[in-house]
Design an enzyme around this catalytic site. Structure first.
Site, short mmCIF file in Angstrom:
data_model
loop_
_atom_site.label_atom_id
_atom_site.label_comp_id
_atom_site.label_asym_id
_atom_site.label_seq_id
_atom_site.Cartn_x
_atom_site.Cartn_y
_atom_site.Cartn_z
N LYS A 164 -21.76 60.97 -11.67
CA LYS A 164 -22.69 60.00 -11.09
C LYS A 164 -22.56 60.02 -9.59
O LYS A 164 -21.45 60.02 -9.06
CB LYS A 164 -22.32 58.60 -11.63
CG LYS A 164 -23.17 57.47 -11.09
CD LYS A 164 -24.36 57.27 -11.98
CE LYS A 164 -25.33 56.27 -11.39
NZ LYS A 164 -26.05 56.81 -10.21
N LYS B 175 -13.87 56.32 -6.97
CA LYS B 175 -14.47 54.99 -7.02
C LYS B 175 -14.61 54.51 -8.47
O LYS B 175 -14.24 53.39 -8.80
CB LYS B 175 -15.86 55.00 -6.37
CG LYS B 175 -15.87 55.13 -4.88
CD LYS B 175 -17.32 55.13 -4.37
CE LYS B 175 -17.41 55.64 -2.96
NZ LYS B 175 -18.78 55.66 -2.45
N LYS C 190 -22.50 64.37 -6.55
CA LYS C 190 -23.19 64.13 -5.28
C LYS C 190 -24.17 65.24 -5.02
O LYS C 190 -23.94 66.40 -5.41
CB LYS C 190 -22.19 64.06 -4.12
CG LYS C 190 -22.69 63.21 -2.96
CD LYS C 190 -22.68 61.73 -3.34
CE LYS C 190 -23.11 60.83 -2.19
NZ LYS C 190 -22.92 59.41 -2.51
N ASP D 214 -29.04 57.74 -1.68
CA ASP D 214 -27.96 57.80 -0.71
C ASP D 214 -28.62 57.78 0.67
O ASP D 214 -29.74 57.25 0.80
CB ASP D 214 -27.10 59.06 -0.93
CG ASP D 214 -25.74 58.98 -0.26
OD1 ASP D 214 -24.86 58.33 -0.83
OD2 ASP D 214 -25.57 59.55 0.83
N ASN E 125 -29.56 50.00 4.83
CA ASN E 125 -29.44 49.15 3.65
C ASN E 125 -28.06 48.50 3.57
O ASN E 125 -27.93 47.29 3.40
CB ASN E 125 -29.72 49.97 2.40
CG ASN E 125 -29.43 49.20 1.13
OD1 ASN E 125 -28.42 49.43 0.49
ND2 ASN E 125 -30.30 48.28 0.79
N SER F 172 -25.25 50.70 -10.18
CA SER F 172 -25.91 51.87 -10.76
C SER F 172 -25.46 52.07 -12.22
O SER F 172 -26.26 52.41 -13.09
CB SER F 172 -25.59 53.13 -9.95
OG SER F 172 -26.45 53.25 -8.84
#
Length: 437
Positions: free
Chosen positions: A83, A107, A119, A159, A234, A363
């Site tokens: 992810k 993470k 990624k 991203d 953001n 997410s």
């Protein structure tokens, strides 16, 4: 020209030439050694299990054909599908994508999410593309990586310089290729097509939750603290919003064009309203004094929040930092040399793989909601996010106390420990790998 709403201010901030992949490998090796594991553990974790490079030909508005380069890294899928986000940026490179995929694995492990790290990125300046060119690029990229993605394989997300609109184009392209709707194949989508409430605010909200917990252990009163924020996309803007609601005084913010400073505190609601106009940058705001990025880092504030891109706190500016807390809202914002200086000064660093994990957490919630086709209210999502972020902070802080180390070291050790348990349970590693030899 198309401007990207979600991360517009981060796109031009330089990264000082430090290779993030070398940084993360060094931190992995140090943490494996500190945990007393065999170096075999490091060799399993140091490389993504899969790395894809693709060419993305786009017919430009002037009739020429330009071929962009894109990447997708999948680090490890032992806990679940990989992810991670997709960034559009001229400085994207293969080592950056590898490093970011490893950070995503850590993470998820720290917050006990059933996900691995992935990624993606495309080498492009999206502000130089028309809306049609940007949509073509987005759809072609997702077409090229389709063989290795999907809700049980690898789940992309927004991203830097990508947003819900871009995710909408990408999921539409994937669904057209498959012939039916698959809402869980990516996250960060528009709400109407399966996105989650609270996702856009999630990273900033998570940053503030970790700052709140750090303030407790450091005996700081948040409503008496001052903050400076680098980056007002953001993440930076949402962080400012939620800190302001807690009574924190935000005195400075910077972006790609410059910065603003107000000793008595910026009017954050007014600033947020100002940047709603996509043509406005935070640094264009006139009810404040101009300030440079360099000067912002040296301000006598209690909390400094880098919310831009990698390698912003360096050996050059770290000595001038006066903050008691550095909350890493960006990925990899501190170089190893800068980190050593902060450690020597006694700065409490909330490391990126903990601080900004709110995005991947919500997410994950979006993916779960897509899987069961039932959607939670925003209050429930925010409550679940808080539970996860507090769990992560508490686990890392306990490791810090146990090992008498810094928070970054503790975060890496917590993440690696979690992955090691899974690798041992699946037979990837043997008992002999759990001790030095």
């Amino acid at each position: 020209m198309k401007k990207i709403e979600s991360e517009k201010v981060e796109s031009d901030i330089t990264t000082h030439g430090v290779n993030p992949y070398n940084v993360v490998k060094s931190l992995l090796k140090e943490s494996v050694n500190r945990l007393g594991y065999n170096e075999n553990i490091y060799h399993v974790l140091k490389k993504p299990m899969r790395m894809l490079e693709v060419s993305i030909p786009v017919r430009m508005d002037n009739g020429t054909l330009e071929n962009f380069t894109g990447y997708r890294a999948q680090h490890i899928d032992i806990l679940g599908p990989t992810k991670g986000g997709i960034r559009f940026h001229p400085l994207v490179n293969i080592d950056e994508v590898k490093a970011l995929s490893i950070w995503m694995s850590l993470k998820s492990a720290i917050l006990d999410l059933p996900l691995g790290g992935g990624k993606g990125g495309v080498i492009v300046d999206p502000e130089k593309l028309s809306e049609r060119e940007l949509e073509t690029l987005s759809r072609t990229y997702i077409r090229k990586i389709t063989p290795i993605i999907g809700p049980q394989k690898d789940i992309p997300a927004p991203d830097v310089n990508t947003n819900p609109e871009v995710m909408g184009w990408m999921i539409d392209e994937f669904d057209q290729l498959r012939g039916y709707n698959i809402p869980g194949m990516l996250t960060g989508k528009p709400i109407i097509i399966g996105g989650s409430l609270g996702r856009l605010e999630a990273t900033g909200r998570g940053v503030v939750l970790t700052i709140r917990e750090a303030a407790k252990v450091l005996d700081m009163e948040l409503d008496k603290t001052t903050v400076a924020i680098q980056g007002f996309g953001n993440v930076g803007s949402m962080t400012a919003k939620f800190l302001h609601e807690l009574g924190v005084k935000i005195v400075a913010v910077t972006d790609a064009k410059g910065g603003i400073y107000r000793e008595e505190g910026l009017n954050i609601p007014d600033l947020l309203e100002f940047v709603k106009n996509k043509e406005n940058y935070a640094s264009d705001y006139t009810d404040a004094e101009p300030i440079t990025n360099e000067k912002m880092f040296s301000l006598p504030v209690d909390i400094l929040i880098p919310a831009a891109v990698e390698n912003q706190i360096t050996k050059d500016n770290a000595p001038s930092i006066q903050a008691k807390v550095v909350a890493e809202a960006a990925n990899g914002p501190t170089t190893p040399e800068g980190d050593k200086i902060l450690e020597g000064k006694g700065v409490f660093v909330i490391p990126d793989i903990l601080c900004n994990a709110g995005g991947v957490t919500v997410s994950y919630f979006e993916w779960v909601q897509n899987s069961m086709n039932y959607y939670w209210k925003e209050e429930e999502i925010n409550q679940k996010l808080e539970e996860k972020m507090l769990f992560g902070f508490d686990t890392v802080f306990k490791m810090r106390e146990e090992k008498q180390c810094f928070m970054r070291d503790a975060a890496y050790m917590v993440g690696i420990n979690h992955l090691v348990k899974a690798m041992h349970a699946r037979g990837w590693i043997k008992d002999s790998d759990l001790s030095e030899g």
